[in-house]
Design a protein around this motif. Structure first.
Motif, PDB file in Angstrom:
ATOM      1  N   GLY A  72       0.784  -1.225   0.000  1.00 26.61           N
ATOM      2  CA  GLY A  72       0.000   0.000   0.000  1.00 26.61           C
ATOM      3  C   GLY A  72       0.815   1.274   0.000  1.00 26.61           C
ATOM      4  O   GLY A  72       0.321   2.311  -0.405  1.00 26.61           O
ATOM      5  N   GLY A  73       2.029   1.245   0.492  1.00 27.19           N
ATOM      6  CA  GLY A  73       2.909   2.395   0.420  1.00 27.19           C
ATOM      7  C   GLY A  73       2.640   3.513   1.401  1.00 27.19           C
ATOM      8  O   GLY A  73       3.224   4.594   1.280  1.00 27.19           O
ATOM      9  N   GLU A  74       1.804   3.304   2.407  1.00 26.20           N
ATOM     10  CA  GLU A  74       1.513   4.355   3.377  1.00 26.20           C
ATOM     11  C   GLU A  74       2.768   4.665   4.193  1.00 26.20           C
ATOM     12  O   GLU A  74       3.452   3.764   4.682  1.00 26.20           O
ATOM     13  CB  GLU A  74       0.378   3.913   4.298  1.00 26.20           C
ATOM     14  CG  GLU A  74      -0.146   4.995   5.181  1.00 26.20           C
ATOM     15  CD  GLU A  74      -1.394   4.568   5.930  1.00 26.20           C
ATOM     16  OE1 GLU A  74      -1.986   5.423   6.587  1.00 26.20           O
ATOM     17  OE2 GLU A  74      -1.780   3.378   5.868  1.00 26.20           O
ATOM     18  N   THR A  75       3.078   5.936   4.357  1.00 20.33           N
ATOM     19  CA  THR A  75       4.262   6.351   5.116  1.00 20.33           C
ATOM     20  C   THR A  75       4.025   6.154   6.603  1.00 20.33           C
ATOM     21  O   THR A  75       3.003   6.599   7.141  1.00 20.33           O
ATOM     22  CB  THR A  75       4.605   7.821   4.825  1.00 20.33           C
ATOM     23  OG1 THR A  75       4.939   7.931   3.436  1.00 20.33           O
ATOM     24  CG2 THR A  75       5.779   8.298   5.661  1.00 20.33           C
ATOM     25  N   VAL A  76       4.996   5.495   7.276  1.00 22.07           N
ATOM     26  CA  VAL A  76       4.889   5.245   8.712  1.00 22.07           C
ATOM     27  C   VAL A  76       5.962   5.966   9.512  1.00 22.07           C
ATOM     28  O   VAL A  76       5.850   6.081  10.729  1.00 22.07           O
ATOM     29  CB  VAL A  76       4.913   3.733   9.028  1.00 22.07           C
ATOM     30  CG1 VAL A  76       3.771   3.022   8.313  1.00 22.07           C
ATOM     31  CG2 VAL A  76       6.239   3.095   8.690  1.00 22.07           C
ATOM     32  N   GLY A  77       7.018   6.451   8.863  1.00 19.13           N
ATOM     33  CA  GLY A  77       8.078   7.133   9.593  1.00 19.13           C
ATOM     34  C   GLY A  77       9.308   7.347   8.740  1.00 19.13           C
ATOM     35  O   GLY A  77       9.242   7.324   7.506  1.00 19.13           O
ATOM     36  N   SER A  78      10.437   7.538   9.418  1.00 19.97           N
ATOM     37  CA  SER A  78      11.713   7.775   8.740  1.00 19.97           C
ATOM     38  C   SER A  78      12.835   7.055   9.471  1.00 19.97           C
ATOM     39  O   SER A  78      12.720   6.723  10.656  1.00 19.97           O
ATOM     40  CB  SER A  78      12.016   9.274   8.681  1.00 19.97           C
ATOM     41  OG  SER A  78      12.158   9.805   9.985  1.00 19.97           O
ATOM     42  N   ILE A  79      13.922   6.816   8.740  1.00 21.09           N
ATOM     43  CA  ILE A  79      15.119   6.193   9.293  1.00 21.09           C
ATOM     44  C   ILE A  79      16.266   6.526   8.353  1.00 21.09           C
ATOM     45  O   ILE A  79      16.040   6.919   7.204  1.00 21.09           O
ATOM     46  CB  ILE A  79      14.948   4.656   9.440  1.00 21.09           C
ATOM     47  CG1 ILE A  79      16.020   4.071  10.370  1.00 21.09           C
ATOM     48  CG2 ILE A  79      14.924   3.958   8.073  1.00 21.09           C
ATOM     49  CD1 ILE A  79      15.702   2.655  10.859  1.00 21.09           C
ATOM     50  N   GLY A  80      17.463   6.369   8.830  1.00 22.99           N
ATOM     51  CA  GLY A  80      18.607   6.606   7.964  1.00 22.99           C
ATOM     52  C   GLY A  80      19.891   6.149   8.610  1.00 22.99           C
ATOM     53  O   GLY A  80      19.902   5.666   9.747  1.00 22.99           O
ATOM     54  N   HIS A  81      20.965   6.317   7.862  1.00 27.71           N
ATOM     55  CA  HIS A  81      22.299   6.084   8.414  1.00 27.71           C
ATOM     56  C   HIS A  81      23.213   7.164   7.865  1.00 27.71           C
ATOM     57  O   HIS A  81      23.084   7.592   6.719  1.00 27.71           O
ATOM     58  CB  HIS A  81      22.811   4.666   8.096  1.00 27.71           C
ATOM     59  CG  HIS A  81      23.007   4.390   6.641  1.00 27.71           C
ATOM     60  ND1 HIS A  81      24.213   4.550   6.012  1.00 27.71           N
ATOM     61  CD2 HIS A  81      22.146   3.983   5.700  1.00 27.71           C
ATOM     62  CE1 HIS A  81      24.079   4.238   4.731  1.00 27.71           C
ATOM     63  NE2 HIS A  81      22.825   3.886   4.514  1.00 27.71           N
ATOM     64  N   TRP A  82      24.081   7.666   8.735  1.00 21.08           N
ATOM     65  CA  TRP A  82      24.981   8.744   8.369  1.00 21.08           C
ATOM     66  C   TRP A  82      26.304   8.532   9.090  1.00 21.08           C
ATOM     67  O   TRP A  82      26.393   7.796  10.070  1.00 21.08           O
ATOM     68  CB  TRP A  82      24.373  10.114   8.714  1.00 21.08           C
ATOM     69  CG  TRP A  82      23.929  10.202  10.138  1.00 21.08           C
ATOM     70  CD1 TRP A  82      24.665  10.616  11.215  1.00 21.08           C
ATOM     71  CD2 TRP A  82      22.642   9.835  10.657  1.00 21.08           C
ATOM     72  NE1 TRP A  82      23.928  10.518  12.363  1.00 21.08           N
ATOM     73  CE2 TRP A  82      22.684  10.050  12.047  1.00 21.08           C
ATOM     74  CE3 TRP A  82      21.469   9.356  10.073  1.00 21.08           C
ATOM     75  CZ2 TRP A  82      21.590   9.796  12.876  1.00 21.08           C
ATOM     76  CZ3 TRP A  82      20.391   9.097  10.899  1.00 21.08           C
ATOM     77  CH2 TRP A  82      20.448   9.323  12.282  1.00 21.08           C
ATOM     78  N   GLN A  83      27.307   9.188   8.590  1.00 22.96           N
ATOM     79  CA  GLN A  83      28.655   9.049   9.135  1.00 22.96           C
ATOM     80  C   GLN A  83      28.845   9.953  10.349  1.00 22.96           C
ATOM     81  O   GLN A  83      28.349  11.064  10.389  1.00 22.96           O
ATOM     82  CB  GLN A  83      29.641   9.447   8.047  1.00 22.96           C
ATOM     83  CG  GLN A  83      31.079   9.233   8.421  1.00 22.96           C
ATOM     84  CD  GLN A  83      31.962   9.494   7.219  1.00 22.96           C
ATOM     85  OE1 GLN A  83      32.196   8.581   6.455  1.00 22.96           O
ATOM     86  NE2 GLN A  83      32.402  10.722   7.038  1.00 22.96           N
ATOM     87  N   ARG A  84      29.585   9.444  11.327  1.00 22.01           N
ATOM     88  CA  ARG A  84      29.969  10.248  12.485  1.00 22.01           C
ATOM     89  C   ARG A  84      31.279   9.714  13.025  1.00 22.01           C
ATOM     90  O   ARG A  84      31.624   8.556  12.789  1.00 22.01           O
ATOM     91  CB  ARG A  84      28.885  10.257  13.543  1.00 22.01           C
ATOM     92  CG  ARG A  84      28.940   9.108  14.496  1.00 22.01           C
ATOM     93  CD  ARG A  84      28.245   9.192  15.818  1.00 22.01           C
ATOM     94  NE  ARG A  84      27.572  10.138  16.497  1.00 22.01           N
ATOM     95  CZ  ARG A  84      27.643  11.457  16.750  1.00 22.01           C
ATOM     96  NH1 ARG A  84      28.332  12.158  16.324  1.00 22.01           N
ATOM     97  NH2 ARG A  84      26.966  12.184  17.467  1.00 22.01           N
TER      98      ARG A  84
END
Length: 177
Positions: A72-84
């Motif tokens: 269905g493609g409904e948006t539930v949130g966000s996540i990611g990965h980044w350098q530190r």
């Protein structure tokens, strides 16, 4: 990374990671509520949200995602990965937000497992860390369910100028633990 799905047999369904796009600022605004930012120093100003959106669009190295239901493609949130830089080494860091109406369904853990694969596929760093506040039971449970190993506690600055006592959770991307 379009099309990366994570499924569970626990009835939560499946999630898909969709690369962050120009039209996703609305999601930052939705997750900027006091109840969703209590463990992160509180809501941000509109100006800071727009700046963060710009960083998300150009998160290289790393990537931010909108998390959607695979069916269905409904948006539930966000996540990611980044350098530190963490303790003198370059690592990946991850963090997430799940909209209130989708919380408690295991979707954040599914997204975290998918972002582990995305960070592994990106290469560059051996470890992926998450730093939830020690008193944020739900985020610590996500780390546990997603296969992160608890290394201990650390003082962590987020956002800049706001120090919190965090748990340091880690996945070894080479070994899978």
């Amino acid at each position: 990374m379009e099309g990366t799905d994570e499924r569970t047999g626990a009835g939560a369904g499946a999630v898909r990671l969709v690369p962050w796009g120009e039209g996703d600022l609305w999601l930052l605004r939705r997750t900027n509520a006091p109840e969703m930012t209590a463990h992160l120093g509180g809501p941000e100003t509109e100006e800071r949200l727009v700046l963060r959106h710009r960083r998300y669009l150009d998160a290289a190295p790393g990537r931010m995602y909108r998390v959607t239901l695979a069916d269905g493609g409904e948006t539930v949130g966000s996540i990611g990965h980044w350098q530190r830089t963490w303790r003198g080494a370059q690592v990946w860091e991850t963090g997430w937000a799940v909209l209130p109406e989708f919380q408690g369904r295991g979707l954040a853990a599914l997204a975290a497992r998918a972002v582990v694969r995305a960070a592994r596929d990106a290469g560059e760093h051996r470890y992926l860390h998450a730093f939830p506040s020690v008193d944020h039971a739900a985020s610590n449970a996500v780390c546990r369910r997603a296969g992160f190993v608890l290394l201990g506690q650390a003082d962590f600055e987020y956002p800049k100028g706001h120090w919190i006592k965090s748990n340091d959770w880690r996945v070894d991307l080479e070994r899978g633990d």
